[in-house]
Design a protein around this motif. Structure first.
Motif, mmCIF file in Angstrom:
data_model
loop_
_atom_site.group_PDB
_atom_site.id
_atom_site.type_symbol
_atom_site.label_atom_id
_atom_site.label_comp_id
_atom_site.label_asym_id
_atom_site.label_seq_id
_atom_site.Cartn_x
_atom_site.Cartn_y
_atom_site.Cartn_z
ATOM 1 N N TRP B 58 0.860 -1.188 0.000
ATOM 2 C CA TRP B 58 0.000 0.000 0.000
ATOM 3 C C TRP B 58 0.895 1.236 0.000
ATOM 4 N N PHE B 59 0.475 2.223 -0.736
ATOM 5 C CA PHE B 59 1.238 3.461 -0.732
ATOM 6 C C PHE B 59 1.115 4.146 0.627
ATOM 7 N N HIS B 60 2.196 4.805 0.995
ATOM 8 C CA HIS B 60 2.319 5.538 2.262
ATOM 9 C C HIS B 60 2.478 4.614 3.461
ATOM 10 N N VAL B 61 2.623 3.320 3.182
ATOM 11 C CA VAL B 61 2.894 2.350 4.244
ATOM 12 C C VAL B 61 4.231 1.702 3.906
ATOM 13 N N ARG B 71 6.523 2.289 8.893
ATOM 14 C CA ARG B 71 6.268 3.713 8.682
ATOM 15 C C ARG B 71 4.848 3.898 8.180
ATOM 16 N N ASP B 73 3.173 7.159 6.439
ATOM 17 C CA ASP B 73 3.459 8.523 5.987
ATOM 18 C C ASP B 73 2.254 9.134 5.312
ATOM 19 N N GLY B 75 1.536 12.511 5.944
ATOM 20 C CA GLY B 75 1.653 13.942 6.152
ATOM 21 C C GLY B 75 1.166 14.719 4.942
ATOM 22 N N ASN B 76 0.565 15.898 5.207
ATOM 23 C CA ASN B 76 0.199 16.775 4.107
ATOM 24 C C ASN B 76 -0.724 16.145 3.085
ATOM 25 N N SER B 77 -1.702 15.416 3.498
ATOM 26 C CA SER B 77 -2.523 14.663 2.552
ATOM 27 C C SER B 77 -3.994 15.059 2.555
ATOM 28 N N TYR B 95 7.665 5.108 12.693
ATOM 29 C CA TYR B 95 7.367 6.477 12.283
ATOM 30 C C TYR B 95 5.866 6.610 12.026
ATOM 31 N N GLU B 97 3.656 9.408 10.828
ATOM 32 C CA GLU B 97 3.751 10.759 10.259
ATOM 33 C C GLU B 97 2.386 11.167 9.713
ATOM 34 N N TYR B 99 1.212 14.407 10.133
ATOM 35 C CA TYR B 99 1.180 15.854 10.292
ATOM 36 C C TYR B 99 0.473 16.567 9.129
ATOM 37 N N ARG B 100 0.056 17.785 9.411
ATOM 38 C CA ARG B 100 -0.578 18.680 8.433
ATOM 39 C C ARG B 100 -1.728 18.025 7.684
ATOM 40 N N ASP B 121 4.551 12.198 14.843
ATOM 41 C CA ASP B 121 4.317 13.518 14.256
ATOM 42 C C ASP B 121 2.840 13.709 13.957
ATOM 43 N N TYR B 123 1.539 16.844 14.368
ATOM 44 C CA TYR B 123 1.371 18.299 14.405
ATOM 45 C C TYR B 123 0.514 18.829 13.262
#
Lengths: 976, 222
Positions: B58-61, B71, B73, B75-77, B95, B97, B99-100, B121, B123
């Motif tokens: 899977w993407f972002h994994v 991980r 990831d 963030g910013n999505s 990780y 992640e 954030y945003r 993360d 935030y």
């Protein structure tokens, strides 16, 4: 005729039309003489596939025509027309309005189209009009309201739209009004309340809105009131409770809200009550318990709360009690089935908040189906469950039942469905289960059951689906599994099963899905596997199967999903390629050898082809380009050679393309830029040559791009900067030249950037400081980069590792690097840096982070002094050099001894050296410089991080905690 | 009709039973459960197919060598929705992640089960509620960035147990009470001496300066 054009819904006009009609009777009405002509006109409009109208001819007596009824006393007076269910198509001609003497028309269950002719309103003698189940369109003609003698009007199951004409309220003789299954909208006309004789009102499956009008209270004769599947709303009218003849009340699937009126308890004739699928709230009124005739009570899919206050003491005829999908709480009442009088056969309580045990159900001796799934029931499955000897379906899944499956379950000889999944059941499957000869579904998955799968299970020869996923069963799959001739699904995934797949499995000829993954199964696949002709999905991953696949597998023509990953299968792939319907072929991490057969490409629907981590050799077959639906192509870590075939450019839906770890040659194809869905592209560890194509910048969805460890040359195209989604960019270990393009700053989602071991030159672009998400590493080491370290790198506040070593960087280390609060590994060694190590860094990182920079000084390096820059005479240099040589030789010996010691200790402690950056296929990826202990020298010192680094390297165990403790102690000491 | 409905119900039972049988492994299930509660207008979770063996493609994994999730990831999505207890099942996660984005709701206390977590993360979201005490069990945690949310309550004293903590940013929330001084928090006073922004608590209007032992109750102002 005036009436013909009159589509006005105004009743006045309709009445006027009737008035004119009576006035002009000779014109309007069909005399005996004209009836045959009218009927022939009707016939001419119809297509008659069965020829039932073939006898309708002017030569014969109209009363002898098929489907025609006449008055017995008089000649030629047609009173009935019945052509139901003859497959007739065509339209009903307006001329039908001339059959003035007719009393009954039945054209139901045909394929008639067009509108219902308004002229039917002229048939004043009509008592029955049946046009249901056709394909009639248009609106319901208001003229039907003129039919004062009409008793039965059934025109539903057509495509009628528009509103229900209020004029129907004039048909005061109506006993049956059927308008269900059309596309009627608007509200239920209040005028229907005039229909005092109405017994059956069916308006189901339309899009009616509004409430049930109060005027309907006038329909006091109603026996059946059915308005389900509309968009009716408002409260349920309590006046319905006064319909003393009401037998069936169906208000299901509307938007009714509020409580269930207690008055419904007065419906003493009611046998069927469905309020399913509304927004009803409040408790179940106790009064419903008085409905002595009630057989079916369905209150499911509402928001009904409170206790389950149903007792069958008075509901003596209740067979179905359906309360699923509410928010009932509390326990099943003790008196649900008090005494032996209960008729309750089906109890559906699924999806409430009910708890406690289910012992109270044991009194419901007539029960055939129990579904109490998706609640919070606890306790054991009562051993005396066998008192419910008529039980066919037992659904206890998604609760918190504990304890064992009692052996008495074997006495439920009628049981067909036993669904116990997702509970806390323990213990073994009782061998008595083998007595359940009718059992079709056995779902025990996601419990804590253990023991072996009893051989007796193979006596349950009706079994169709078996699912034991996620338990702790051990031992072998029963040898006689082949007895289960009806088995379609066998799911044993995630247990502790061992041993081979029994040869007899091949006898399960109905098997469609076989899931044995995540066990400890061994051996080769039996030859008999090839007999499973129905097999579609087979997942054996994460076992220890071995050997070549039996050739008989080639007979499995219906295979769609095959996942044999993580086993030790060897030999050719060809036995798996008999099917051309494969969508998933996942064979990762086995020992398959030979070439990738072109036959793989016969399965044009293939979505995932994963052959990574095998011993496949030869070229990538060009035929793979036919797999245009392919999402994932993973051929990594094989021995594939040759070029990347251009035909793969047809696989435009590729999201993952992994060809890394092979011996591929040629260039990185520029057509990769056409694969717009690509998210991961890994071509690393091959021997690819040429440049990086600028077109890669078109793969705007790319998240990971790895071209490392090839022979790529030329410069990094600035177009890479267009990959704004990129998380990981790894171009390590190539022969790339030129400058690092400042455009990389646009890749602002990068968390890992590796460009080391190339021949990159020029300065480090200050723009890299804008890559604010850089976290894992920024590695520019082993290049020819020159100039100063840009101060902007200090903005990379999330960066954990920074390696700029072995370049030609000069100038001072910018003090901004002290802002790298997340940094715990820094390597600036072997450059041309000068000046003093900035204070914040000197206290945090060891000398090794800075060595090899001749003009760099200050803690942790030797003190800065004017002499440090003084040039020494040649002889002095020679003396010093030879002295250093002697000393370092001695130090080397000592070091090697120490390292050997450390290494042997290391071996003892280390379980895994993974710090998680390797690919799934193993540690071929080169990470941060030399992997392993060597990195430690660049780790930040005197901070808790170094202990974490140690923790990362050692995986766990007491040594780690000792180490951890020591280092933390040390860090504490350093601070104080 | 009634009988037909009953039959349909039984069929439904069978169907409901059959569906989870095809479920993926636990980490995949956990991530998919997370996905179910999220709104994902940019379609970044599109590749999250629960029928796969594991979520490693899977993407972002990102998975480790043992195919366990390491991980996440996102963030910013532009993702919204709440985090759930299921995240606690990703026990190999290092990780996280997230954030945003527009995540709302509380920080699940189950995150405390992520013993391998290095970086948390969260935030720049819209997280509410208090910082769970359970986060003090994240013994590997180095980076905790919960800044720019709507977190309330006091900073749990237990966080002082996080001996590896290197960066903690809780700024721009609505936290109250005092800042601990033990464990990793003891470096807090160094902040001004060193320009490095190791620990940030700024813009929490109800948060008082570092706790002076014995002088201020740590939850004062809460």
């Amino acid at each position: 005729m005036a009436i013909k054009q009159n589509r006005s819904p105004l009743r006045v006009l309709a009445d006027l039309s009737l008035f004119f009609c009576i006035l002009l009777a000779p014109v309007c009405s069909a005399t005996p003489a004209t009836a045959p002509a009218t009927l022939l006109q009707v016939k001419s409009g119809l297509t008659d596939p069965e020829g039932v109208l073939s006898g309708w001819s002017p030569e014969t007596d109209v009363c002898s025509w098929h489907g025609i009824t006449c008055l017995p006393s008089e000649v030629g007076i047609v009173t009935g027309l019945n052509l139901s269910g003859y497959g007739l198509s065509g339209v009903i001609p307006p001329a039908i309005g001339e059959l003035i003497s007719i009393e009954s028309i039945d054209l139901s269950s045909n394929s008639l189209t067009g509108a219902i002719p308004a002229e039917l309103g002229m048939l004043e003698n009509l008592r029955t009009l049946l046009l249901f189940s056709n394909s009639l369109t248009g609106t319901v003609p208001p003229e039907l309201g003129l039919l004062k003698n009409l008793e039965v009007l059934r025109i539903g199951d057509n495509r009628l739209h528009g509103e229900i004409p209020p004029h129907l309220g004039n048909c005061t003789e109506l006993e049956t009004l059927g308008l269900a299954y059309c596309e009627l909208n608007g509200t239920i006309p209040a005028e229907l309340g005039n229909l005092r004789r109405l017994q059956r009102l069916a308006l189901d499956n339309n899009t009616l809105t509004g409430g049930i009008p109060d005027q309907l209270t006038g329909c006091a004769s109603l026996r059946v009131l059915s308005v389900s599947d509309n968009m009716l709303q408002g409260n349920l009218p309590s006046f319905i409770g006064s319909f003393s003849n009401l037998q069936s009340l169906n208000l299901a699937n509307n938007q009714f809200s509020g409580g269930i009126p207690a008055e419904f308890g007065n419906l003493s004739s009611l046998t069927y009550l469905s309020l399913l699928g509304n927004r009803l709230t409040g408790a179940i009124p106790e009064e419903l318990n008085r409905l002595g005739q009630l057989q079916i009570l369905d209150l499911s899919m509402n928001n009904i709360s409170g206790k389950l206050s149903i007792s069958t003491a008075q509901l003596k005829n209740l067979k179905y009690l359906v309360l699923s999908g509410n928010i009932l709480d509390g326990e099943i009442p003790e008196d649900l089935c008090a005494g032996d009088s209960s008729s309750l056969e089906n109890l559906f309580l699924s999806g409430n908040n009910l708890g406690g045990g289910i012992e109270a159900l044991l009194n419901c001796s007539a029960l055939q189906s129990i579904d109490v799934s998706n609640n919070s029931f606890t306790g054991a499955i009562p051993p005396s469950i066998d008192r419910l000897s008529g039980l066919i379906n037992l659904g206890l899944h998604n609760n918190s039942f504990t304890g064992v499956l009692p052996p008495q379950i074997g006495n439920l000889s009628n049981l067909e469905i036993l669904s116990l999944f997702h509970n806390g059941l323990t213990g073994e499957i009782p061998p008595e289960i083998g007595r359940l000869q009718k059992l079709k579904l056995l779902f025990l998955y996601e419990n804590q059951m253990s023991g072996t799968i009893p051989d007796e299970l193979t006596n349950c020869t009706s079994l169709e689906e078996v699912d034991f996923f996620g338990n702790h069963f051990h031992g072998h799959i029963p040898e006689r599994i082949g007895n289960l001739k009806n088995l379609a699904v066998l799911q044993l995934r995630q247990n502790d099963l061992s041993g081979p797949i029994p040869e007899s499995l091949g006898e399960c000829r109905s098997l469609q899905a076989l899931a044995l993954a995540d066990n400890r199964l061994t051996g080769t696949l039996p030859e008999s596997f090839g007999q499973l002709a129905e097999l579609s999905v087979v997942t054996l991953y994460n076992n220890s199967f071995e050997g070549p696949l039996p050739e008989s597998l080639f007979q499995l023509k219906n295979l769609t999903v095959v996942n044999f990953s993580h086993n030790r299968f060897s030999g050719s792939l060809i036995p798996l390629l008999g099917s051309s319907s494969l969508t998933v072929l996942a064979l990762t991490n086995n020992s398959f050898s030979g070439v990738i057969p072109a036959a793989v490409a016969r399965s044009r629907s293939m979505v995932r082809l994963q052959l990574g981590g095998n011993r496949l050799a030869g070229a990538i077959p060009a035929e793979l380009g036919n797999l245009t639906h392919l999402n994932m192509l993973d051929l990594s870590f094989n021995n594939l050679s040759g070029d990347i075939p251009a035909e793969l450019s047809n696989c435009v839906q590729l999201t993952h393309l992994k060809l890394d770890g092979n011996n591929l040659t040629g260039s990185v194809p520029s057509w990769l830029g056409e694969l717009r869905s690509l998210g991961e592209l890994d071509l690393s560890s091959n021997t690819l040559t040429g440049g990086i194509p600028a077109d890669l910048g078109n793969c705007s969805g790319l998240l990971k791009l790895s071209l490392s460890d090839n022979h790529l040359s030329g410069s990094i195209p600035p177009e890479i900067g267009r990959l704004t989604s990129l998380n990981v960019l790894n171009l390590n270990k190539n022969s790339l030249t030129g400058a690092i393009p400042p455009a990389l700053r646009q890749c602002n989602k990068l968390y890992e950037l590796r460009l080391s071991e190339n021949a990159l030159e020029g300065p480090i672009p200050p723009e890299l400081g804008q890559l604010s998400e850089l976290q894992v590493i920024l590695d520019l080491s082993r290049n020819r980069l020159s100039g100063e370290i840009p101060a902007s790198l200090g903005d990379l506040v999330k960066l954990e590792r920074l390696n700029l070593s072995s370049n030609r960087l000069d100038g001072e280390i910018p003090s901004s690097l002290r802002q790298l609060t997340s940094l715990h590994l820094l390597n600036l060694s072997d450059n041309l840096l000068s000046g003093e190590v900035p204070a914040g860094l000197s206290s945090s990182f060891p000398a090794a982070s800075f060595t090899g920079n001749d003009d760099l000084c200050g803690d942790p390096l030797p003190q800065c002094s004017p002499s440090s820059t003084r040039r020494l005479p040649r002889t002095e240099v020679a003396v010093i050099v030879s002295g250093i040589a002697v000393v370092s030789a001695a130090v080397c010996v000592a070091l090697m001894y120490t390292m050997l010691r450390v290494w042997s200790n290391w071996r003892a402690v280390s379980v895994s050296s993974s710090d998680g950056e390797e690919s799934a296929h193993g540690g071929r990826d080169n990470k941060w410089g030399a992997a392993g202990a060597g990195d430690g020298k660049y780790w930040k010192v005197g901070s808790p991080v170094s202990s974490t680094a140690a923790e990362e390297k050692h995986s766990s165990g007491s040594e780690t905690s000792v180490l951890h403790g020591k280092l933390t102690e040390a860090s504490g000491a350093a601070k104080s | 009709m009634a009988a037909r409905r009953a039959v349909a119900l039984v069929a439904l039972l069978a169907l409901a039973a059959a569906a989870p049988a095809r479920a993926s492994n636990d980490e995949g299930d956990a991530l998919y459960a997370l996905r179910q509660r999220l709104k994902d207008p940019n379609g970044v979770l599109q590749s999250w197919d629960p029928t796969l063996v594991n979520p490693c493609t899977w993407f972002h994994v990102t998975c480790n060598q043992a195919s366990r999730v390491e991980r996440l990831d996102l963030g910013n999505s532009n993702i919204s929705g709440s985090l759930g207890p299921e995240l606690g099942r990703l026990v190999n996660l290092k990780y996280l992640e997230l954030y945003r984005n527009n995540f709302d709701g509380e920080i699940p206390k189950e995150l405390g089960k992520l013993k391998n977590l290095i970086s948390l993360d969260l935030y720049a979201n819209k997280l509410t509620g208090s910082i769970p005490k359970s986060l003090s069990k994240l013994s590997s945690l180095r980076f905790m960035r919960l800044n720019n949310n709507k977190l309330t309550g006091s900073i749990p004293r237990e966080l002082a147990k996080l001996s590896n903590l290197k960066v903690i940013d809780l700024s721009n929330n609505d936290l109250c009470g005092t800042i601990p001084v033990d464990g990793p928090f003891s470096t807090f006073p160094l902040r001004s001496a060193n320009t490095a922004l190791l620990f940030s608590f700024e813009n929490n209007s109800r948060l008082n300066g570092p706790e002076l032992q014995g002088l201020v109750a740590y939850d004062s102002g809460c």
